[in-house]
Design an enzyme around this catalytic site. Sequence first.
Site, mmCIF file in Angstrom:
data_model
loop_
_atom_site.group_PDB
_atom_site.id
_atom_site.type_symbol
_atom_site.label_atom_id
_atom_site.label_comp_id
_atom_site.label_asym_id
_atom_site.label_seq_id
_atom_site.Cartn_x
_atom_site.Cartn_y
_atom_site.Cartn_z
ATOM 1 N NE ARG A 17 -0.105 4.100 6.467
ATOM 2 C CZ ARG A 17 -1.033 4.666 5.706
ATOM 3 N NH1 ARG A 17 -1.057 5.972 5.532
ATOM 4 N NH2 ARG A 17 -1.960 3.919 5.129
ATOM 5 C CG ASP A 18 2.546 2.283 11.777
ATOM 6 O OD1 ASP A 18 1.888 2.736 10.822
ATOM 7 O OD2 ASP A 18 2.240 2.491 12.964
ATOM 8 C CD GLU A 19 -1.355 0.639 7.106
ATOM 9 O OE1 GLU A 19 -1.863 -0.335 6.540
ATOM 10 O OE2 GLU A 19 -1.957 1.719 7.278
ATOM 11 C CD1 TRP A 35 -8.309 -4.144 0.545
ATOM 12 C CD2 TRP A 35 -10.100 -3.069 -0.243
ATOM 13 N NE1 TRP A 35 -8.065 -2.791 0.630
ATOM 14 C CE2 TRP A 35 -9.143 -2.114 0.155
ATOM 15 C CE3 TRP A 35 -11.291 -2.618 -0.787
ATOM 16 C CZ2 TRP A 35 -9.363 -0.739 0.037
ATOM 17 C CZ3 TRP A 35 -11.517 -1.246 -0.896
ATOM 18 C CH2 TRP A 35 -10.563 -0.330 -0.493
ATOM 19 C CD GLU A 80 -3.417 6.348 2.726
ATOM 20 O OE1 GLU A 80 -2.614 7.007 3.416
ATOM 21 O OE2 GLU A 80 -3.926 5.283 3.109
ATOM 22 C CG HIS A 94 -1.325 4.772 -0.530
ATOM 23 N ND1 HIS A 94 -0.526 4.843 0.572
ATOM 24 C CD2 HIS A 94 -2.348 3.941 -0.203
ATOM 25 C CE1 HIS A 94 -1.044 4.082 1.526
ATOM 26 N NE2 HIS A 94 -2.150 3.518 1.085
ATOM 27 C CG ASP A 134 -0.200 -0.110 2.547
ATOM 28 O OD1 ASP A 134 0.936 -0.622 2.564
ATOM 29 O OD2 ASP A 134 -0.753 0.315 3.573
ATOM 30 C CG ASP A 150 -4.014 -0.475 -1.457
ATOM 31 O OD1 ASP A 150 -4.909 -1.069 -0.822
ATOM 32 O OD2 ASP A 150 -3.523 0.596 -1.060
HETATM 33 C C1 BGC Z 1 -3.962 1.057 3.580
HETATM 34 C C2 BGC Z 1 -4.809 1.064 2.352
HETATM 35 C C3 BGC Z 1 -5.668 -0.150 2.460
HETATM 36 C C4 BGC Z 1 -6.615 0.144 3.587
HETATM 37 C C5 BGC Z 1 -7.743 -0.806 3.752
HETATM 38 C C6 BGC Z 1 -4.855 1.263 4.735
HETATM 39 O O1 BGC Z 1 -4.230 1.358 5.923
HETATM 40 O O2 BGC Z 1 -2.909 1.959 3.522
HETATM 41 O O3 BGC Z 1 -4.249 1.398 1.204
HETATM 42 O O4 BGC Z 1 -6.219 -0.628 1.322
HETATM 43 O O5 BGC Z 1 -5.910 0.348 4.770
HETATM 44 O O6 BGC Z 1 -8.286 -0.793 4.978
#
Ligand code: BGC
Length: 929
Positions: free
Chosen positions: A497-499, A563, A777, A798, A493, A506
Amino acid sequence: MSSPQVSKVGFEHHHDGFGLGYNRPRLCWRFTTSEDTLPAWKQTGYEIEVEWLSPSRPTKSFSVESDESTLVPWPAEPLSSRSRAAVRVRVQGRGNGETGSPRETSSEWSPPSIVEAGLLERDDWAASFIAHESEPSRSDRDDDELAPHPLRFRKKFKIDNSVTSSGSRARLYITSLGVLKAYINGRRTSDEEMAPGWTSYRHRLNYRVHDVTDLLKTDATNVIVVEVAQGWYAGWLGFDGGTRFNYGKDIGVLAQLEISADQEGSQPWRLCTDTTWAVKRSPIRSSSIYNGEVYDAPEDDGLEWSQPAQERDEQRGWSATRKLPWPGGELVAPDAAPVRVVQVVDAVSVFKSTGGKTIVDFGQNLVGKVRVQEINVPKDREVTLKHAEVMENGELGTRPLRLAKATDTVISAGEPLLQWSPEFTFHGFRYAQVDGLTDSDSPLPAKENFKALVMHTDMRPRGDFTCSNEMVNQLYRNIRWSMKGNFLSIPTDCPQRDERLGWTGDIQIFAPTANFLYDSTGMLKDWLQDLKAEQMEEEDFVPPFIVPSIPTPGWSHMPAAVWDDVLILTPYALYKSSGDRAILERHFESMRGWLEHGIRRDAVDGLWDRGHWQLGDWLDPKAPTDDPAGGVTDDVLVADAYLVRVTTAFADACKVLGKADEHAKYAQQATQLRHAFQHKYITSAGNLMSNTQTGIALALRFGLYRTERERETARARLEKLVRRAGFNIATGFAGTPAILGALASVGRTQLAYRMLLEKTCPSWLYPVAMGATTVWERWDSMLPDGSINPGSMTSFNHYALGAVAEWLHGTVGGISTAPNSGWRRIRVRPVPGGTITSAAISFDGPYGLVSCEWRLDGVKFSMKLIVPPNSSAEVTLPSEQGRQTMGATTPGRVVGSGTHNFTCGFDPGEWPPEAIIAPHREAPTKDIA
Ligand code: BGC
């Protein structure tokens, strides 16, 4: 006039054929042409020559009458583990001679491609996974000092002369529980970064193959060192604090060094990881993907690379290793290229922040790491680099990083000059704050002291687009940079950051664009196998939202449209761009499982259960800052529109696979669902329940209206919405890929251009006007006053909203693949509009280079098209497109390979279109790029 020539043969969707995981790889070649290549050339046959290099066997040639030039069957006996062959191809075909009459030609042989199989059987592995004997499992607290300490594994060994005959080859087969770099005699065994990459380790663990022939010494002591850090395996992953040790607590390595000669039946010499290897803590004190790395240079005596005396070893803290059980996941040779440093970007300036901090600006938001170089730093001085994508109030804007510290630290060893970059982490950044490098009263360091090393999966670039509008070109560059930044081992995504997680929605949205920009088939095909593996272990066939999955309380297991629809739409997108039916075959059960069991349906109409929570049109510009799913379009309507779409796509997939019964069943189901959708959401006059840009765009794009009259209502409604919005965008993740195509499909291309060229917020060009160098994003990740959007979903990198590139490719540039042809039949249908007076697009696809350039001189449209050999193009000129006839077009003509020039008249229609403004309001000043 001559034959087209053929490029080197490719193997499956593998990046280079080295370390291949197939025994019968399918072969592909592309065509190259010159000025005097015969036009309208089609292949009639091919010859493949397989020269066995190891084990040596007689060379064989195969002659096949066929017009196929992609994914053709492997003709020879199957490859076995380690076998090598040089493969070349030459083709015969027919084109139009000077007089227009058919002429037969034969190409030269292609340059040879070397294919080498990896280790194809479990029994090929004699090595064991090893870990530190006594390194205790550490805390799962969010504290990198307590995380697994990066380790160096080492083995000294000798190779005697008898092993290394001339022509022998040395290969290192290697993987790790964690991320690794390997060194032999002090030299890197490959240029891979973050190897072996992130997979769903419970199911699949990549191994890599390195050619180390030139690194070994005979009749002398060699040293192999493998440094391993926690990476994705044991490191912290996930938002809201996330979790550590998602796959295990012990970081470890599996390595098998082999030296092989070419004789049939000869066994390779081997050195395998086992408990005779030693291990010690690395001078890298900690290494975390989110937090960054700490490197203690004075602790690094470098002796690992040479040959320290045994006694000295003990003093230096080398410890014993222990064996780990073989992991549950299968060891796989990936098709995807490794992650590498693909580009080096110079700093554009070094300046002081408002608070006096030293800031380096690389001029581009990118993903990778900083290299500090050629600078004198006293011993034991701590230099830190803190990364951020944007500046806010004259300081680094780190709030969007949430809990990720994104900070690297090097403790200087004093001399020689500092030359350093972290080994096992990456950041998303444009700016780096550098502390400790110089005394606070010293002059600023020079910008030459910093380089940004851009890292991503090393995919082959293949598509490009430019036009006469520089802001649109910048948008396109931003889309490419966001793809680069988020294709690092898996499609993510965001990268900062913390992801940095494999969010399925996405990539579902972006995959068609990705496949055009780069050849991402191998990487996405690998990732889809994890998706499938994780889905198929669930009884209800519902995949995780994030693949590879990690614990995400409240998010892990929830069916959701858009998704989870990745299960059908992304294999389908890969099939569309590559023509590879095997991808559909592999995902058939997964697709069907989703439709049959995963979707939570209403018992009566078979659409989505209304009570079920959906992410909907995620992050539409009206969604509240703290509720990205709360946009203006009914979330279940979005889900239901997608349900009709995925059922239709699955029915098509069944047809492609020749599954007639299933095709009939799902085509009928799609029809029923379409009727149910119409009954539920569309009035008899053609009004849609969600009268929004996204609602109508999806209904148009997915063919959900009953009649031409309803489509006319839809057109009028959408047109009004767009004009009333002053051409600002009102779509989120779901609607964005659809809106411009929807307008064009009802003959309102100029409205689509007007939206594309709008510069005020929200629009595609608003970020460009704000100086963005990547796709954001949110439409307003940065607010017009330069402050960062207060929402927690505020990344500046993003790719999802960059899915508009599909429209740039197919409609502005004007090329796309015709259905079910994998670019063998090219659809050429450029539609000029707006302020754009010329465009050039190219795509180096499965058959070779497709290129289309057009320009407008007043009302005269001219176009130059290049069609690669063995393919053809359906060309529809702007004058043939029926601007006012709801976009219904039939192809003007079909042309064969070669260069073609076209001209026609062009009627631009209404430009610029007028916005609808309330009578009591003043018309806003036009802000068109
Ligand atoms: C992500 C998104 C993702 C979404 C769905 C986010 O934190 O960065 O791109 O699809 O959560 O919940």
